[in-house]
Design an enzyme around this catalytic site. Structure first.
Site, PDB file in Angstrom:
ATOM      1  N   GLY A  31       0.743  -0.870  -0.144  1.00 65.83           N
ATOM      2  CA  GLY A  31       0.135  -0.111  -0.169  1.00 65.83           C
ATOM      3  C   GLY A  31       0.526   1.031  -0.086  1.00 65.83           C
ATOM      4  CB  THR A  33       5.080   1.328   2.548  1.00 68.23           C
ATOM      5  OG1 THR A  33       4.546   1.231   3.453  1.00 68.23           O
ATOM      6  CG2 THR A  33       6.738   1.265   2.409  1.00 68.23           C
ATOM      7  NE  ARG A  60     -10.733  -4.199  10.153  1.00 70.02           N
ATOM      8  CZ  ARG A  60     -11.456  -5.017  11.275  1.00 70.02           C
ATOM      9  NH1 ARG A  60     -12.201  -6.200  11.723  1.00 70.02           N
ATOM     10  NH2 ARG A  60     -12.302  -4.292  11.839  1.00 70.02           N
ATOM     11  CE  LYS A  62      -1.808  -3.436   5.354  1.00 71.36           C
ATOM     12  NZ  LYS A  62      -1.904  -1.492   5.327  1.00 71.36           N
ATOM     13  CB  THR A  63       1.151  -9.313   4.666  1.00 79.29           C
ATOM     14  OG1 THR A  63       0.632  -8.423   6.151  1.00 79.29           O
ATOM     15  CG2 THR A  63       1.742  -7.808   3.683  1.00 79.29           C
ATOM     16  CE  LYS A 134       8.636 -22.021  14.551  1.00 80.58           C
ATOM     17  NZ  LYS A 134       7.280 -22.414  14.153  1.00 80.58           N
ATOM     18  CG  HIS A 281      20.790   2.444  55.387  1.00 85.60           C
ATOM     19  ND1 HIS A 281      21.424   1.466  54.434  1.00 85.60           N
ATOM     20  CD2 HIS A 281      21.593   2.141  55.856  1.00 85.60           C
ATOM     21  CE1 HIS A 281      22.402   1.149  54.574  1.00 85.60           C
ATOM     22  NE2 HIS A 281      22.866   1.478  55.833  1.00 85.60           N
ATOM     23  CD  GLU A 333      29.121   3.796  48.863  1.00 84.53           C
ATOM     24  OE1 GLU A 333      29.206   3.867  47.191  1.00 84.53           O
ATOM     25  OE2 GLU A 333      29.340   3.132  49.499  1.00 84.53           O
ATOM     26  CG  ASN A 424       4.839   5.438  62.466  1.00 82.52           C
ATOM     27  OD1 ASN A 424       3.843   6.152  62.233  1.00 82.52           O
ATOM     28  ND2 ASN A 424       4.169   4.624  63.586  1.00 82.52           N
ATOM     29  NE  ARG A 519      -1.742   7.365  55.453  1.00 78.86           N
ATOM     30  CZ  ARG A 519      -3.090   5.905  55.699  1.00 78.86           C
ATOM     31  NH1 ARG A 519      -3.316   6.209  56.485  1.00 78.86           N
ATOM     32  NH2 ARG A 519      -2.881   5.651  54.900  1.00 78.86           N
TER      33      ARG A 519
END
Length: 523
Positions: A31, A33, A60, A62-63, A134, A281, A333, A424, A519
């Site tokens: 198409g 491309t 939908r 084509k390939t 694959k 820490h 560090e 806390n 909170r």
């Protein structure tokens, strides 16, 4: 040699096709491309001509044809495969170039309809990619424009794509398909179907969560030497996040370095004024704002010089020579900043083990996570990230004593720091500087006492300080502890059944108290 090109994103595709044509590679395409390549004077055979079957159903189909998938899947080393191709007039395809319909970009748009989302689910593209990936021993599959130049270079140098490269391309292809399918699953399982609604209602948390992360590096070990670990990033990391950092010098980052660096960076970038955060820490042990990097560092270091030893330091402003000279006097560090002067880098060069990271500083909420994820046994906890920012207008003064303008600024500063301290959390502050930090205790009283003890060890007076508590005081005793230590104003969320008892205690002690209504637990 034949190449099949079918791309949604046309970036670099004409240049790739021109390079392939110059190498005598036959071009097949679909198409839009095919039209683009033909418009640039390239000889191209449309897939419909190859299959002798027209594109149909609005593209939908084509390939999805044996002449495509047979050419991709046939093993060249199996005579029966090659005989089958010959019997059916199928030619091999040696190179596949495919990128997929922009599903992720489509569903990210406001107002995306279900129909738009469905039509941007690619079928033929992933099918071809899987076939080629694959059969990687015989077919090279390109799924990203960043791969084009490397493949062309190999073809020019050797006339073929190496086995190692084809395998790497195959892995990348399957990874891309995994990401694509995960995005589709996330979207579809997050929507509530309503035939009458063009734009479906979407849940923040899909019925199935599919997350993909890309490994940046293996780590020498995890939190402890007997644990193994690796460092991953999001597929599409946000600008200004830790995973985008450039390491300018120093040893390899450890698991604990990265965890603590993230805590420091998330905290420091929440400040608009020049700021420095020192973390040990996972908890801030010193946070301050100042006129520049030097002043903010000097103030932050005063909070807890003992804990700052071997800590992680983050700046939200460029580090100049003066700041570098001050930092270099202690053992650090990891150091993080948006940039460094040449003089600063020269100073740190003398400390070859110091890990120096440069990270672009994002604006506002940019670069922050939208979700927090915690692994539990055989499951996940997922929540929206705590990105709430408090302003003066959000504060509710609940005491007779009214906070002064300076106290209000100290309270907002303390509140911002408390958000990044493990619960806390109790944080004493004054004049844009932490004076004592109590973190991670089972009792809020103990956190308050520890903050006072640390301030004493650092020879800092808590008289006249502002205090933030990340959650409400359930009883007046927590308030009494911080006032006894010297606090004159307090910020807390409120919301306890005994709020009035605590308010009465604040009035009795003559201190100002404001409720944030929010909170900030951090576990």
């Amino acid at each position: 040699m034949k190449a099949l090109i079918s791309v949604s994103d046309k970036t670099g595709i004409v240049e790739l096709a021109q390079a392939l044509h110059a190498l005598n590679v036959q071009l097949l395409s679909t198409g839009g491309t095919a039209k683009l390549l033909a418009d640039h004077g390239l000889p191209v055979t449309e897939v419909a001509e190859l299959t002798q079957f027209p594109e149909m159903l609005d593209g939908r189909v084509k390939t999805l044809h044996p002449k495509v998938h047979g050419g991709l899947l046939a093993r060249r080393d199996l005579p029966e495969h090659m005989a089958a191709l010959k019997a059916h007039g199928i030619e091999t395809i040696d190179l596949l170039v495919v990128n997929l319909y922009p599903f992720e970009a489509t569903v990210a748009k406001p107002g995306c309809t279900l129909d738009d989302a469905i039509e941007n689910i690619d079928i033929g593209g992933p099918a071809m990619v899987r076939s080629a990936a694959k059969n990687w021993k015989d077919v090279a599959v390109l799924t990203d424009a960043a791969q084009y130049s490397g493949v062309i270079a190999e073809l020019k140098a050797a006339g073929k794509v190496s086995h190692a490269t084809r395998f790497a391309l195959s892995v990348a292809a399957f990874n891309r398909i995994s990401q694509y399918d995960g995005a589709i699953s996330n979207y579809l399982s997050s929507i509530t179907f309503d035939a009458a609604a063009a734009v479906p209602t979407r849940s923040e948390f899909p019925a199935q969560s599919n997350s993909q992360f890309i490994k940046l590096q293996d780590l020498r070990y995890g939190e402890n030497p007997h644990q193994t670990a690796a460092f991953y990033r999001d597929v599409n990391p946000a600008a200004g996040s830790l995973v985008t950092a450039q390491q300018l010098q120093g040893k390899e980052l450890s698991y604990n370095n990265i965890a603590d660096a993230d805590a420091a960076w998330e905290c420091v970038k929440s400040f608009s004024e020049p700021a420095c955060v020192i973390v040990k820490h996972a908890n801030p042990c010193g946070v301050a704002v100042g006129q520049d990097a030097l002043e903010s560092y000097s103030k932050a270091f005063q909070t807890d010089p003992t804990s700052a030893f071997g800590g992680i330091i983050a700046f939200n402003r460029p580090v100049d020579q003066a700041a570098a000279e001050a930092v270099s006097k202690q053992f650090v560090e990891v150091l993080m900043a948006p940039s460094y002067s040449a003089e600063a880098l020269a100073i740190f060069k003398a400390k070859a083990n110091v890990r120096v990271l440069q990270i672009a500083l994002p604006e506002g909420q940019a670069g922050r996570n939208t979700q927090d994820i915690k692994r539990i046994g055989s499951g996940l906890l997922i929540q929206s990230a705590d990105n709430h920012e408090l302003s003066l207008s959000d504060l509710k003064v609940v005491t007779t004593v009214q906070p002064t303008p300076q106290q209000l600024q100290d309270l907002l500063f303390a509140w911002k720091v408390a958000k990044y301290v493990k619960s806390n959390a109790i944080v004493f502050c004054a004049n844009g500087m932490t004076m004592g930090v109590g973190a991670g205790q089972m009792s809020r009283l103990d956190s308050a006492r520890i903050a006072s003890i640390k301030a004493g060890h650092a020879k800092l007076s808590l008289q006249g300080t502002a205090v933030a508590s990340d959650a409400f005081f359930p009883f007046r005793d927590g308030l009494d502890v911080v006032v006894d230590a010297g606090a004159t104003c307090v910020i807390q969320p409120g919301g306890s059944m005994r709020d009035q008892e605590v308010i009465d205690a604040a009035n009795e002690r003559g201190v100002a108290m404001v409720f944030s209504g929010v909170r900030h637990f951090r576990h």
